[in-house]
Scaffold this motif. Sequence first.
Motif, short mmCIF file in Angstrom:
data_model
loop_
_atom_site.label_atom_id
_atom_site.label_comp_id
_atom_site.label_asym_id
_atom_site.label_seq_id
_atom_site.Cartn_x
_atom_site.Cartn_y
_atom_site.Cartn_z
N ASP A 74 0.88 -1.25 -0.03
CA ASP A 74 0.00 0.28 -0.11
C ASP A 74 0.92 1.36 -0.07
O ASP A 74 2.18 1.18 -0.22
CB ASP A 74 -0.88 0.04 1.25
N ALA A 88 -2.08 2.55 -4.23
CA ALA A 88 -2.78 2.59 -3.01
C ALA A 88 -4.26 2.92 -3.26
O ALA A 88 -5.22 2.51 -2.75
CB ALA A 88 -2.16 3.59 -2.08
N ALA A 92 -2.31 -4.14 3.42
CA ALA A 92 -2.73 -4.11 1.82
C ALA A 92 -3.09 -5.53 1.75
O ALA A 92 -4.00 -5.71 0.91
CB ALA A 92 -1.63 -3.46 0.88
#
Length: 235
Positions: free
Chosen positions: A3, A87, A141
């Motif tokens: 991320d 992201a 993530a």
Amino acid sequence: MPDQPSHKPADHATGAPPPDALRADARRNRERVLEAAREVFAAQGVDAPMSAVARRAGVGVATLYRRFPTRSALVTAAFEDQLAVCATALEEAMADPDPGHGLYTLLRKVCTTLVTDRGFETVFMADFPEALDYDRERACAEERLSHLLRRARDAGQLREDFAPADIPLLLLAVGGLAGQPPETALPAAHRLLTYLFQSFQAHPPSHPGPLPPAPPLDLSGLNRPGPAPMSTVRP
């Protein structure tokens, strides 16, 4: 899949002024350092000596460390925009009411970034050795991606034997195209993604739509050399 490491500019985290607060000549020097970092990381990997980046940028090592006191600060700044794209793509995929569509859109954006931004493939697949929060960011993530995959499977959009490991497998395959020229790498990445994503589906269409155009590749491309040594890269 990493991320975005931080929602703050990398320099802000180190106490240095943000780029828009720098004088014009300082901004140019900063951009020259970041461009050099991307080229060095592309040629030598994310663990390349900081001195190699300084030499490539034409600045002293002390100057480099004043602006970027750690390797992770330099890596994050060099690829901040690309990491932000990934992201944001993950956030948009999570918000998509159709998880299959969200997953495909996410993978297409990540694959595009992997093969079009010099050096990003090396960074995307690596750890940031000095980034204290990177493991947490990556774990976050991966958890969100796993949730997206569960949604797609529960919706009957992914085959029963699909495994989360198939995503890094896809990204590793696409990352192998990063050394090709953009006019070859981009269509090849999109075509490979389309092929593989069709195989991920629980119920692929019996007559799927046309594939993206085939890239200009032949078997001679298998012997394509890796990145040029830094002594031969353009000054």
